[in-house]
Design a protein around this motif. Structure first.
Motif, PDB file in Angstrom:
ATOM      1  N   UNK A 256       2.977  13.448   5.440  1.00  0.00           N
ATOM      2  CA  UNK A 256       2.474  14.099   6.652  1.00  0.00           C
ATOM      3  C   UNK A 256       3.617  14.711   7.450  1.00  0.00           C
ATOM      4  N   UNK A 257       4.737  13.990   7.522  1.00  0.00           N
ATOM      5  CA  UNK A 257       5.885  14.512   8.264  1.00  0.00           C
ATOM      6  C   UNK A 257       6.474  15.745   7.590  1.00  0.00           C
TER       7      UNK A 257
ATOM      8  N   UNK B  86       0.844  -1.192   0.000  1.00  0.00           N
ATOM      9  CA  UNK B  86       0.000   0.000   0.000  1.00  0.00           C
ATOM     10  C   UNK B  86       0.881   1.245   0.000  1.00  0.00           C
ATOM     11  N   UNK B  87       0.266   2.401   0.143  1.00  0.00           N
ATOM     12  CA  UNK B  87       1.004   3.669   0.094  1.00  0.00           C
ATOM     13  C   UNK B  87       1.224   4.264   1.485  1.00  0.00           C
ATOM     14  N   UNK B  88       1.124   3.442   2.533  1.00  0.00           N
ATOM     15  CA  UNK B  88       1.245   3.977   3.884  1.00  0.00           C
ATOM     16  C   UNK B  88       2.606   4.627   4.153  1.00  0.00           C
TER      17      UNK B  88
ATOM     18  N   UNK C  11      -1.430   8.722 -11.164  1.00  0.00           N
ATOM     19  CA  UNK C  11      -1.948   9.608 -10.128  1.00  0.00           C
ATOM     20  C   UNK C  11      -3.439   9.780 -10.370  1.00  0.00           C
ATOM     21  N   UNK C  12      -4.241   9.710  -9.308  1.00  0.00           N
ATOM     22  CA  UNK C  12      -5.696   9.720  -9.450  1.00  0.00           C
ATOM     23  C   UNK C  12      -6.276  10.905  -8.694  1.00  0.00           C
TER      24      UNK C  12
ATOM     25  N   UNK D 131      -4.553  10.343  -0.570  1.00  0.00           N
ATOM     26  CA  UNK D 131      -3.291   9.948   0.060  1.00  0.00           C
ATOM     27  C   UNK D 131      -2.262  11.069  -0.007  1.00  0.00           C
ATOM     28  N   UNK D 132      -2.346  11.898  -1.028  1.00  0.00           N
ATOM     29  CA  UNK D 132      -1.380  12.994  -1.181  1.00  0.00           C
ATOM     30  C   UNK D 132      -1.722  14.172  -0.278  1.00  0.00           C
TER      31      UNK D 132
END
Length: 623
Positions: free
Chosen positions: A399-400, A390-392, A428-429, A479-480
Motif C-alpha cells: 500500500x505504501x 499473516x501477510x499484514x 500465489x493465489x 492482499x496484493x
C-alpha cells in the motif's frame, strides 16, 4: 514477522496443533492468523477423517472468510464445507425473510438432519443463538424421488407447494417449479441445476438435469432429494396449529376481536404471511437449536471468544429491545426465539473445543463479563503458540508503494526472493485464470523465479499466511491488489444525460415497460405515496411514519417493487422494436443477471478481438 521472531515466540510447530485437533481435550492457541488456523483445521480434517469440525465466528463477514479459506484448502479432497448464515432480519419483525438466504439455511439444516456427509460447518455467533425449526419437521419436509417410483403428479405438485416452492411458468430460479402435462421441473434450494421429472402415468420414468438458460439436458440421474424452501410449513395442519396458538395469545392480551381476526386470517398465506417470521414458534410444539442437528463426534473451534461473547450479547440486546416493542402484538416469550447466553455456554461446553485467542486473558473473569468469557476466555494450563504469521507487513508495504511510480509490486518481489532464500515454498493465489495470468506477467518484469510463478494456484483464499515450521507461504490476490470494490457510478450526470432521463419520465405512462439496473424488465404502474415502515424502537417511542413518493414497478408473478423518487436514476424506459412485448423478469431472480453476464462476456470478447485485429494491422504496417 521474520523467521527469527516467529520461531522465538513459538512454543510448538503447527503440526502438533493438527495432531491435538484429533483428540478430545481442550486446546488453547494464541495469536494464530485466520488463514493458518483454517490450514490447521483442513489438515486435521484430512488426518482425522472420523472427526468433524464446527467453526464459530464472531460475525457473518468473518464466517465468509473462514468459508472461502476452507473451501480452498480442502478443495483437493472434495470435502463438504457448510456455512449456516444468520437470518437477514430479526426473529421478532413482521416481515417475510429474504427467500434466497432462507433457502440456503434450510438446505444446510436438511443436510445435517439427514446426517449426510460433511467435514466443516461454519456458524456466525448470531446464527448459533437463534432457534430453528425442529429436526423432525425438517426431516418430514424431505422429498425423495427415484426412477420407477410410484408418484401421483397432483400429489407431487401439492407437496412442492407445501414445502414453499413457487409455481412458475418457466423454472429459472431456485425454489421454483413448473408442471406441464407429464413433465414437472423443479429447482432445489441448494441445487446447481434444475431437474426435469418425466412421469409415465403414475411412474417416474426419467430424471434429468437441464440448463435453465437454454432448457437443454445436462445429464441424467437416478434419484434426487428435495428439501423445504421455507421455514414456515405451508401445510393445512401447520397453519391450523399457528391459528390456534395466535388466537390464544390474542385472548391473553385482550386484543380487539376485529384486529385478532385480521391477524389470524393473515396466517392463511402460510410462508407468505408478513407475520410468519415473528410468529414462527406458533407453527410448532417447540423450536430446536442448531446443536440439536449436530452429531456428538465433533470438535468446536471458537475463533476469538471475546468477540463471540460481544456478538452474542449485541444480538440478544437487539432481540430484547424488539421484544419489548411488541407489547401491542401477540408475541411468545423471548426464550422461544433465542437461547440465553447461559444456555448457549452449557451447549458449547458439551463438546471438546479448540479456543483461538486473539488476546489471551489470564486471571479469573469478572461476574459481569458473562458465562462465555468465564468459560472460554481464560486459557487452560497449556497455551500453544505456533510459528505462523499473516501477510499484514507485506500488505502495508504494498500500500505504501502504490504512490511511488510504476514499481508497485517491488515489495512483493523482494519478499518472494527472501522467502526463496529461506527455503520457503510460496503459493500465489488468484481468483480466476485471467487474474492469475495477469499477476504472472507483472511479476516476470520483476525477475521473480519461474518456479514460483509455475505454482500459481486458483481459488478464493481470503487470508494469506506463512507457516515457518512447514516452510510454506500463501499470498492472495486480494492482499496484493487490495479488496475488490464495486465501482460506483458517478453521481454527476451530464446535462444531456439528465435531459434524456427527464424526457423518458415525461413519456412514461402506466402500463409501459421499464428496466431496473438490478432487477431487469418490469411494468410501470404509476406513482404512489407510501408510508415508511417504523422500527420497533420507533414505535416504542411513539414516532410517526414519514410519507414518500414512489414509482411502482410490477414484475413476473405479480411482485411489486417500490422505487423512491430520490432513486429514479436506476430506472429507464424500455426501448425495443415497435409492438415488441418484452418478457417480465422475476423480482429477486437470476435471469436478468445471467443476461447481463452474457452481454458483458460478449462485449469483452468483441473488445479482445478488436485489440487483436488492431495489433495485427499495426504489425503489418511496421513490416
Amino acid at each position: 514477522m521474520s523467521l527469527e521472531a516467529a520461531l522465538e515466540n513459538a512454543n510448538a510447530p503447527i503440526g502438533s496443533l493438527v495432531e491435538a485437533l484429533g483428540s478430545d481435550g481442550r486446546i488453547d492457541v494464541a495469536s494464530i492468523p485466520r488463514g493458518a488456523l483454517d490450514w490447521a483445521i483442513a489438515e486435521a480434517a484430512s488426518a482425522h477423517p472420523e472427526r468433524r469440525f464446527v467453526v464459530i465466528a464472531a460475525d457473518l463477514e468473518e464466517a465468509y472468510r473462514h468459508e472461502s479459506n476452507l473451501r480452498f484448502l480442502l478443495s483437493h479432497q472434495g470435502a463438504d464445507v457448510l456455512l449456516f448464515t444468520a437470518s437477514d432480519t430479526s426473529a421478532l419483525l413482521d416481515v417475510v425473510p429474504d427467500r434466497r438466504a432462507e433457502m440456503q439455511r434450510m438446505a444446510v439444516l436438511a443436510q445435517l438432519a439427514e446426517e449426510q456427509p460433511w467435514r466443516v460447518l461454519i456458524v456466525p455467533a448470531p446464527a448459533l443463538v437463534r432457534r430453528v425449526p425442529p429436526v423432525d419437521q425438517v426431516k418430514s419436509g424431505l422429498v425423495w424421488i427415484e426412477i420407477a417410483q410410484q408418484m401421483e403428479r397432483d400429489d407431487l405438485i401439492r407437496r412442492l407447494s407445501e414445502l414453499g416452492y413457487l409455481r412458475v411458468p418457466l423454472v429459472e430460479d431456485r425454489g421454483t417449479f413448473s408442471a406441464r402435462g407429464a413433465l414437472v421441473d423443479v429447482f432445489g434450494p441448494d441445487a446447481t441445476l434444475p431437474v426435469r421429472i418425466e412421469l409415465d402415468d403414475n411412474l417416474v420414468s426419467r430424471i434429468r438435469r437441464f440448463n435453465p438458460d437454454d432448457q437443454k439436458t445436462a445429464d441424467e440421474i437416478d434419484s434426487l432429494q428435495l428439501s423445504a424452501a421455507r421455514e414456515v410449513p405451508d401445510t393445512p395442519d401447520g397453519i391450523a396449529r399457528a391459528k390456534t396458538a395466535v388466537r390464544e395469545l390474542c385472548d391473553e392480551m385482550n386484543m380487539p376481536t376485529l384486529r385478532a381476526r385480521e391477524l389470524v386470517a393473515e396466517l392463511d398465506r402460510g410462508s407468505g404471511a408478513l407475520t410468519s417470521n415473528a410468529l414462527l414458534p406458533a407453527y410448532f410444539d417447540r423450536l430446536d437449536t442448531l446443536f440439536d442437528y449436530l452429531p456428538k463426534d465433533l470438535r468446536l473451534v471458537l475463533s476469538d471468544p471475546l468477540a463471540i461473547a460481544t456478538s452474542v450479547r449485541t444480538e440478544q440486546q437487539h432481540a430484547a429491545d424488539e421484544h419489548a416493542a411488541r407489547r401491542d402484538r401477540p408475541t411468545f416469550d423471548l426464550s422461544a426465539y433465542y437461547m440465553s447466553e447461559e444456555e448457549l455456554t452449557q451447549r458449547l461446553l458439551g463438546y471438546p473445543a479448540m479456543v483461538s485467542h486473539r488476546l489471551a486473558v489470564h486471571g479469573a473473569a469478572g461476574d459481569d463479563e458473562g458465562p462465555i468469557i468465564a468459560a472460554f476466555a481464560q486459557p487452560g494450563d497449556t497455551l500453544i503458540r505456533v510459528s505462523a504469521s499473516d501477510q499484514q507487513p507485506l500488505i502495508s508495504e504494498l500500500r505504501a508503494q502504490k504512490g511511488h511510480g510504476d514499481r508497485g509490486l517491488q515489495p512483493l518481489a523482494d519478499q518472494l526472493r527472501e522467502w526463496t532464500e529461506q527455503g520457503v515454498r510460496v503459493f500465489l493465489v488468484g481468483r480466476t485464470q485471467h487474474q492469475a495470468d495477469r499477476l504472472v506477467d507483472l511479476l516476470k518484469s520483476y525477475g521473480v523465479a519461474g518456479r514460483i510463478l509455475d505454482e500459481m494456484a486458483l481459488g478464493e483464499l481470503r487470508d494469506g499466511f506463512v507457516l515457518w515450521s512447514e516452510g510454506v507461504a500463501y499470498v492472495t490476490e486480494e492482499e496484493i491488489f487490495g479488496s475488490r470494490v464495486r465501482q460506483r457510478r458517478s453521481q454527476r450526470q451530464t446535462r444531456r444525460q439528465q435531459q434524456r432521463f427527464l424526457e423518458d419520465l415525461r413519456e412514461l405512462g402506466p402500463g409501459d415497460f421499464v428496466v431496473h439496473v438490478d432487477h431487469g424488465v418490469g411494468k410501470y404502474l404509476g406513482l404512489q405515496h407510501k408510508e415508511l415502515s417504523l422500527t420497533a424502537m420507533d414505535r416504542l417511542h411513539g414516532r410517526t411514519a414519514q410519507t414518500v413518493e414512489v414509482m411502482v414497478v410490477e414484475y413476473a408473478g405479480g411482485d411489486k417493487l417500490f422505487v423512491p423518487a430520490t432513486r429514479l436514476g436506476v430506472i429507464q424506459k424500455f426501448k425495443g422494436g415497435e409492438g415488441h412485448q418484452p418478457k417480465l423478469d422475476r423480482l429477486g431472480g437470476t435471469t436478468f443477471g445471467t443476461k447481463k453476464g452474457r452481454v458483458h462476456r460478449a462485449v469483452q470478447q468483441m473488445a479482445e478481438e478488436l485489440l487483436k485485429l488492431y495489433a495485427e494491422r499495426t504489425a503489418v504496417r511496421r513490416q
